[in-house]
Each structure stands twice: as C-alpha cells, then as structure tokens.
Design a protein around this motif. Sequence first.
Motif, PDB file in Angstrom:
ATOM      1  N   VAL A  74       0.849  -1.187   0.000  1.00 47.03           N
ATOM      2  CA  VAL A  74       0.000   0.000   0.000  1.00 47.03           C
ATOM      3  C   VAL A  74       0.888   1.241   0.000  1.00 47.03           C
ATOM      4  N   HIS A  75       0.588   2.145  -0.919  1.00 46.31           N
ATOM      5  CA  HIS A  75       1.324   3.410  -1.018  1.00 46.31           C
ATOM      6  C   HIS A  75       0.342   4.566  -1.096  1.00 46.31           C
ATOM      7  N   GLY A  76       0.775   5.694  -0.597  1.00 40.50           N
ATOM      8  CA  GLY A  76       0.077   6.945  -0.810  1.00 40.50           C
ATOM      9  C   GLY A  76       0.950   7.790  -1.717  1.00 40.50           C
ATOM     10  N   ASN A  77       0.375   8.287  -2.790  1.00 36.66           N
ATOM     11  CA  ASN A  77       1.129   9.143  -3.698  1.00 36.66           C
ATOM     12  C   ASN A  77       0.760  10.595  -3.399  1.00 36.66           C
ATOM     13  N   ILE A  78       1.756  11.343  -2.966  1.00 38.26           N
ATOM     14  CA  ILE A  78       1.568  12.752  -2.635  1.00 38.26           C
ATOM     15  C   ILE A  78       2.519  13.551  -3.515  1.00 38.26           C
ATOM     16  N   GLY A  79       1.964  14.362  -4.381  1.00 42.35           N
ATOM     17  CA  GLY A  79       2.787  15.197  -5.254  1.00 42.35           C
ATOM     18  C   GLY A  79       3.714  14.397  -6.152  1.00 42.35           C
ATOM     19  N   GLY A  80       3.287  13.211  -6.569  1.00 42.36           N
ATOM     20  CA  GLY A  80       4.093  12.384  -7.469  1.00 42.36           C
ATOM     21  C   GLY A  80       5.093  11.482  -6.761  1.00 42.36           C
ATOM     22  N   ILE A  81       5.113  11.490  -5.431  1.00 36.05           N
ATOM     23  CA  ILE A  81       6.052  10.660  -4.672  1.00 36.05           C
ATOM     24  C   ILE A  81       5.270   9.574  -3.941  1.00 36.05           C
ATOM     25  N   ASP A  82       5.669   8.299  -4.164  1.00 32.88           N
ATOM     26  CA  ASP A  82       5.043   7.166  -3.472  1.00 32.88           C
ATOM     27  C   ASP A  82       5.629   7.034  -2.073  1.00 32.88           C
ATOM     28  N   ILE A  83       4.741   7.010  -1.077  1.00 35.29           N
ATOM     29  CA  ILE A  83       5.143   6.866   0.318  1.00 35.29           C
ATOM     30  C   ILE A  83       4.450   5.622   0.865  1.00 35.29           C
ATOM     31  N   PRO A  84       5.237   4.664   1.403  1.00 31.01           N
ATOM     32  CA  PRO A  84       4.607   3.459   1.956  1.00 31.01           C
ATOM     33  C   PRO A  84       3.623   3.816   3.069  1.00 31.01           C
ATOM     34  N   TRP A  85       2.480   3.101   3.089  1.00 27.10           N
ATOM     35  CA  TRP A  85       1.463   3.318   4.114  1.00 27.10           C
ATOM     36  C   TRP A  85       1.727   2.330   5.237  1.00 27.10           C
ATOM     37  N   TYR A 121      -0.335  12.338  10.644  1.00 31.79           N
ATOM     38  CA  TYR A 121      -0.380  12.553   9.199  1.00 31.79           C
ATOM     39  C   TYR A 121      -0.813  13.988   8.912  1.00 31.79           C
ATOM     40  N   PRO A 122      -0.220  14.592   7.886  1.00 26.01           N
ATOM     41  CA  PRO A 122      -0.653  15.952   7.514  1.00 26.01           C
ATOM     42  C   PRO A 122      -2.002  15.905   6.797  1.00 26.01           C
ATOM     43  N   SER A 123      -2.702  17.011   6.832  1.00 25.59           N
ATOM     44  CA  SER A 123      -3.944  17.139   6.071  1.00 25.59           C
ATOM     45  C   SER A 123      -3.540  17.377   4.621  1.00 25.59           C
ATOM     46  N   VAL A 124      -3.760  16.370   3.772  1.00 27.46           N
ATOM     47  CA  VAL A 124      -3.239  16.439   2.413  1.00 27.46           C
ATOM     48  C   VAL A 124      -4.053  15.539   1.479  1.00 27.46           C
ATOM     49  N   ALA A 125      -4.074  15.905   0.207  1.00 28.78           N
ATOM     50  CA  ALA A 125      -4.676  15.040  -0.818  1.00 28.78           C
ATOM     51  C   ALA A 125      -3.667  13.938  -1.155  1.00 28.78           C
ATOM     52  N   VAL A 126      -4.185  12.729  -1.341  1.00 29.25           N
ATOM     53  CA  VAL A 126      -3.318  11.577  -1.602  1.00 29.25           C
ATOM     54  C   VAL A 126      -4.029  10.620  -2.550  1.00 29.25           C
ATOM     55  N   ILE A 127      -3.271   9.978  -3.418  1.00 29.40           N
ATOM     56  CA  ILE A 127      -3.799   8.898  -4.252  1.00 29.40           C
ATOM     57  C   ILE A 127      -3.318   7.596  -3.616  1.00 29.40           C
ATOM     58  N   VAL A 128      -4.261   6.787  -3.134  1.00 31.13           N
ATOM     59  CA  VAL A 128      -3.922   5.530  -2.475  1.00 31.13           C
ATOM     60  C   VAL A 128      -3.885   4.422  -3.518  1.00 31.13           C
ATOM     61  N   VAL A 144      -6.590   1.928  -7.317  1.00 30.98           N
ATOM     62  CA  VAL A 144      -6.196   3.253  -6.852  1.00 30.98           C
ATOM     63  C   VAL A 144      -7.470   4.039  -6.572  1.00 30.98           C
ATOM     64  N   VAL A 145      -7.367   4.926  -5.565  1.00 35.21           N
ATOM     65  CA  VAL A 145      -8.512   5.750  -5.199  1.00 35.21           C
ATOM     66  C   VAL A 145      -7.983   7.071  -4.636  1.00 35.21           C
ATOM     67  N   PRO A 146      -8.543   8.195  -5.101  1.00 34.88           N
ATOM     68  CA  PRO A 146      -8.171   9.479  -4.519  1.00 34.88           C
ATOM     69  C   PRO A 146      -8.743   9.606  -3.105  1.00 34.88           C
ATOM     70  N   ALA A 147      -7.965  10.235  -2.235  1.00 40.68           N
ATOM     71  CA  ALA A 147      -8.402  10.416  -0.857  1.00 40.68           C
ATOM     72  C   ALA A 147      -7.903  11.769  -0.347  1.00 40.68           C
ATOM     73  N   GLN A 148      -8.485  12.188   0.759  1.00 43.62           N
ATOM     74  CA  GLN A 148      -8.078  13.403   1.439  1.00 43.62           C
ATOM     75  C   GLN A 148      -7.930  13.083   2.917  1.00 43.62           C
ATOM     76  N   ILE A 149      -6.738  13.286   3.446  1.00 41.80           N
ATOM     77  CA  ILE A 149      -6.537  13.103   4.886  1.00 41.80           C
ATOM     78  C   ILE A 149      -7.006  14.392   5.557  1.00 41.80           C
ATOM     79  N   VAL A 150      -7.933  14.253   6.511  1.00 42.52           N
ATOM     80  CA  VAL A 150      -8.499  15.427   7.178  1.00 42.52           C
ATOM     81  C   VAL A 150      -8.311  15.358   8.686  1.00 42.52           C
TER      82      VAL A 150
END
Length: 150
Positions: A74-85, A121-128, A144-150
């Motif tokens: 599982v990864h979250g893509n933030i600004g084009g960078i994959d970050i492991p979840w 986690y920061p409040s940010v848009a992420v593609i999971v 893949v699914v778009p998400a928003q951390i709030v």
Amino acid sequence: MTHSVTLVVVLAASLIAVASTTIVQDCGSKATVTEVRVSGCEVPPCLLKRGEDIVVEIDFENLKETTKSLTAKVHGNIGGIDIPWFGVDKDACNDLTVGDCPVDGTEKIYYSAGVPILSSYPSVAVIVKWQLLTDNNENAACFVVPAQIV
C-alpha cells in the motif's frame, strides 16, 4: 411474511450492499475484482480522518493461477512521490475472511484489513494504491482511489 414484503426486504438489503461499494480504478488486477469497499467512502475522494482507523475490503475471484501467498503493498502518492502506508499487515493471508492461502485459481477471496490514519499525518490530498501481490509479484488485485486526509 408475504411474498411482496419478502421481495422488498431482499431489494432493500441489496441496495444497502451496493451502496457500500467504493468507486475505484483498477490498476492491473489479474483476478476478477467483484467489489472494493473503503469504510465511509462510496464516491472519491475518500475522507480519511486522522486518529481513526478505516477498513479496506477487496472481494475477488478467478485468479488465473494458484499462489502460495498474498502480499499487501500500500502506497500513498503525494505530489508524485510514493510513500509506503504503515500499519497494514504485509501478509495479506492474515486478513482473509473468506478463502485462504494458498489461493486456488477458482477460489473466492474476501480480504479485509484495518488501516490506521495516524494523528501525525498531515492534512493532504493523496492517491492511495492498494496491491495484493502473488508469489510472482503480479497483481492479484490492485486499485487506486483518490483520498483526502483530514
């Protein structure tokens, strides 16, 4: 119960089940993914509340080959960078509610995993991106699914 009342109850239950399905984009699943559910999310972007856990469920069948194991990646893509979840059990066999490992090619598999949304986690848009990988590192199921951390 009369026939018409039974029909109404069955239809209502069917609508509830359909309503809980989350709209996602497949990313190369080798199996037939019949349903994906992200708790609290039907239509993206999914709102992921910090400090709470969500549940991700994937139902699939007709994997073309047998696999001894399933690995969750599982990864979250933030600004084009994959970050492991973090916090997702990599051994997806531990999270099967229907079926087991090894996975037979014709077997129905229901996977259900709890996912922590950490308060840090920061409040940010992420593609999971969620993958269940076979022994051969192929996508048994992938979405893949778009998400928003709030």
